[in-house]
Design an enzyme around this catalytic site. Structure first.
Site, PDB file in Angstrom:
ATOM      1  N   ASP A 245      75.879  30.720  75.949  1.00 42.66           N
ATOM      2  CA  ASP A 245      76.903  29.718  76.292  1.00 42.66           C
ATOM      3  C   ASP A 245      77.117  29.747  77.803  1.00 42.66           C
ATOM      4  O   ASP A 245      76.710  30.695  78.486  1.00 42.66           O
ATOM      5  CB  ASP A 245      78.233  30.031  75.577  1.00 42.66           C
ATOM      6  CG  ASP A 245      79.319  29.000  75.908  1.00 42.66           C
ATOM      7  OD1 ASP A 245      79.012  27.788  75.916  1.00 42.66           O
ATOM      8  OD2 ASP A 245      80.471  29.400  76.181  1.00 42.66           O
ATOM      9  N   SER A 246      77.782  28.704  78.297  1.00 37.30           N
ATOM     10  CA  SER A 246      78.110  28.661  79.721  1.00 37.30           C
ATOM     11  C   SER A 246      79.131  29.744  80.093  1.00 37.30           C
ATOM     12  O   SER A 246      79.240  30.110  81.255  1.00 37.30           O
ATOM     13  CB  SER A 246      78.691  27.287  80.059  1.00 37.30           C
ATOM     14  OG  SER A 246      79.806  27.028  79.231  1.00 37.30           O
TER      15      SER A 246
ATOM     16  N   GLU B 220      90.059  29.306  78.698  1.00 38.40           N
ATOM     17  CA  GLU B 220      89.643  30.415  79.571  1.00 38.40           C
ATOM     18  C   GLU B 220      90.870  31.179  80.089  1.00 38.40           C
ATOM     19  O   GLU B 220      90.805  32.371  80.353  1.00 38.40           O
ATOM     20  CB  GLU B 220      88.791  29.901  80.740  1.00 38.40           C
ATOM     21  CG  GLU B 220      87.487  29.232  80.308  1.00 38.40           C
ATOM     22  CD  GLU B 220      86.239  30.092  80.472  1.00 38.40           C
ATOM     23  OE1 GLU B 220      86.265  31.051  81.253  1.00 38.40           O
ATOM     24  OE2 GLU B 220      85.240  29.784  79.779  1.00 38.40           O
TER      25      GLU B 220
ATOM     26  N   CYS C   1      76.575  26.377  72.748  1.00 37.93           N
ATOM     27  CA  CYS C   1      77.217  25.505  73.725  1.00 37.93           C
ATOM     28  C   CYS C   1      76.808  24.074  73.395  1.00 37.93           C
ATOM     29  O   CYS C   1      75.616  23.763  73.333  1.00 37.93           O
ATOM     30  CB  CYS C   1      76.741  25.885  75.125  1.00 37.93           C
ATOM     31  SG  CYS C   1      77.398  24.829  76.421  1.00 37.93           S
TER      32      CYS C   1
ATOM     33  N   CYS D 200      82.883  21.446  71.302  1.00 35.88           N
ATOM     34  CA  CYS D 200      82.808  22.395  72.423  1.00 35.88           C
ATOM     35  C   CYS D 200      83.191  23.740  71.839  1.00 35.88           C
ATOM     36  O   CYS D 200      84.191  23.837  71.103  1.00 35.88           O
ATOM     37  CB  CYS D 200      83.785  21.991  73.523  1.00 35.88           C
ATOM     38  SG  CYS D 200      83.938  23.227  74.828  1.00 35.88           S
TER      39      CYS D 200
ATOM     40  N   HIS E  76      84.506  26.243  73.027  1.00 29.98           N
ATOM     41  CA  HIS E  76      85.799  26.802  73.441  1.00 29.98           C
ATOM     42  C   HIS E  76      86.934  26.367  72.497  1.00 29.98           C
ATOM     43  O   HIS E  76      87.945  27.049  72.395  1.00 29.98           O
ATOM     44  CB  HIS E  76      86.176  26.314  74.851  1.00 29.98           C
ATOM     45  CG  HIS E  76      85.481  27.025  75.958  1.00 29.98           C
ATOM     46  ND1 HIS E  76      84.134  26.923  76.172  1.00 29.98           N
ATOM     47  CD2 HIS E  76      85.967  27.849  76.934  1.00 29.98           C
ATOM     48  CE1 HIS E  76      83.814  27.652  77.236  1.00 29.98           C
ATOM     49  NE2 HIS E  76      84.897  28.216  77.714  1.00 29.98           N
TER      50      HIS E  76
HETATM   51  N1  DGL Z   1      81.356  25.858  75.640  1.00 29.13           N
HETATM   52  C1  DGL Z   1      80.800  24.681  76.258  1.00 29.13           C
HETATM   53  C2  DGL Z   1      80.422  23.648  75.176  1.00 29.13           C
HETATM   54  O1  DGL Z   1      80.355  23.942  74.020  1.00 29.13           O
HETATM   55  C3  DGL Z   1      81.696  23.979  77.216  1.00 29.13           C
HETATM   56  C4  DGL Z   1      82.218  24.672  78.411  1.00 29.13           C
HETATM   57  C5  DGL Z   1      81.655  24.160  79.707  1.00 29.13           C
HETATM   58  O2  DGL Z   1      82.053  23.071  80.171  1.00 29.13           O
HETATM   59  O3  DGL Z   1      80.830  24.884  80.239  1.00 29.13           O
HETATM   60  O4  DGL Z   1      80.180  22.505  75.463  1.00 29.13           O
END
Ligand code: DGL
Length: 247
Positions: free
Chosen positions: A7-8, A150, A70, A180, A182
């Site tokens: 993931d990012s 975050e 992600c 997403c 998150h």
């Molecule tokens: N967790 C990332 C996703 O599922 C999003 C977070 C980011 O913008 O890096 O898209």
């Protein structure tokens, strides 16, 4: 089986949680590109370049599978990751759309997709859902939820006013795709906002359902070895992983 989860940043830990619940893997290698998060406001070529670098990083581990935890990367870089990887690579968008199909009883169900700007602009969820026969779709970029998560803000005033900002004109959908990784952290608040009838689709549960169907997991591993890596401040990521995953 040994899996790499990418993931990012920390959002992909919500996917690790689902993978742990299903006990699929003997070893899990997590990589969060914390130095360069967020990806969701970046352009396609940058996202692809970062994703290929993650594949290179995973080559140190002789993996059996890479799970792209992600949505943003899944929307733009799966093909390039597969071209560069030495093992299968699965993303969360196809499985997310399939999970929505499994959760809904009727084709004209109204589905709201929320995600980063990049994910929403890609229209990847719409494409998958159209091909499954769903056309009553709306998508909304809700990128502010990423820094809130975050910051570990999962409820309260700031989150509620962000909901109002994004959703004021939107009526409660039959299903809400948390596009997403998150967003599952704010799932209880979203459920409360949209009401109990709205089905929430979570990338982690969706990919777990998908893997269960696509792969033959002969053994289960209740105590897998998990290693966490990050491109910046890995200690902070390990700390949050311990807290979220109750390790
Ligand atoms: N967790 C990332 C996703 O599922 C999003 C977070 C980011 O913008 O890096 O898209």
């Amino acid at each position: 089986m040994k899996v790499g989860v990418f993931d990012s940043g920390i959002g992909g830990l919500t996917v690790v949680k689902s993978l742990l619940e299903h006990q699929f893997f003997e070893e899990i290698i997590y990589f969060g590109d914390t130095a360069r998060v967020p990806y969701g406001i970046k352009d396609k070529n940058t996202i692809i370049r970062y994703a290929i670098e993650a594949v290179e990083f995973f080559k140190n581990f002789e993996l059996d599978l890479i799970v792209v935890a992600c949505n943003t990367v899944s929307a733009y870089a799966l093909t390039e990751m597969r071209e560069n990887a030495t093992c299968p690579v699965v993303g969360v968008i196809e499985s997310g759309a399939l999970a929505a199909k499994n959760a809904l009883t009727c084709k004209d169900a109204n589905i709201l997709i929320i995600g980063t700007k990049a994910t929403v602009n890609s229209k990847s969820y719409e494409d998958e859902l159209h091909s499954l026969g769903y056309n009553n779709l709306e998508a909304k970029a809700t990128g502010l939820f990423v820094p809130l998560v975050e910051e570990e803000i999962y409820e309260g005033e700031i989150l509620e006013s962000t909901f109002k900002h994004y959703f004021e004109d939107i009526k409660s959908p039959d299903a809400l795709i948390l596009g997403c990784t998150h967003f599952p952290l704010i799932a209880p608040a979203l459920q409360n906002y949209f009401g109990e009838k709205c089905q929430l689709i979570h990338s982690g549960d969706a990919i777990a359902q998908y893997l269960e169907k696509e792969f033959d997991f002969i053994e289960r591993y209740p105590n897998p070895e998990i290693k966490f890596f990050a491109s910046e401040n890995p200690e902070a990521l390990r700390k949050i992983a311990k807290k979220w995953l109750k390790l």
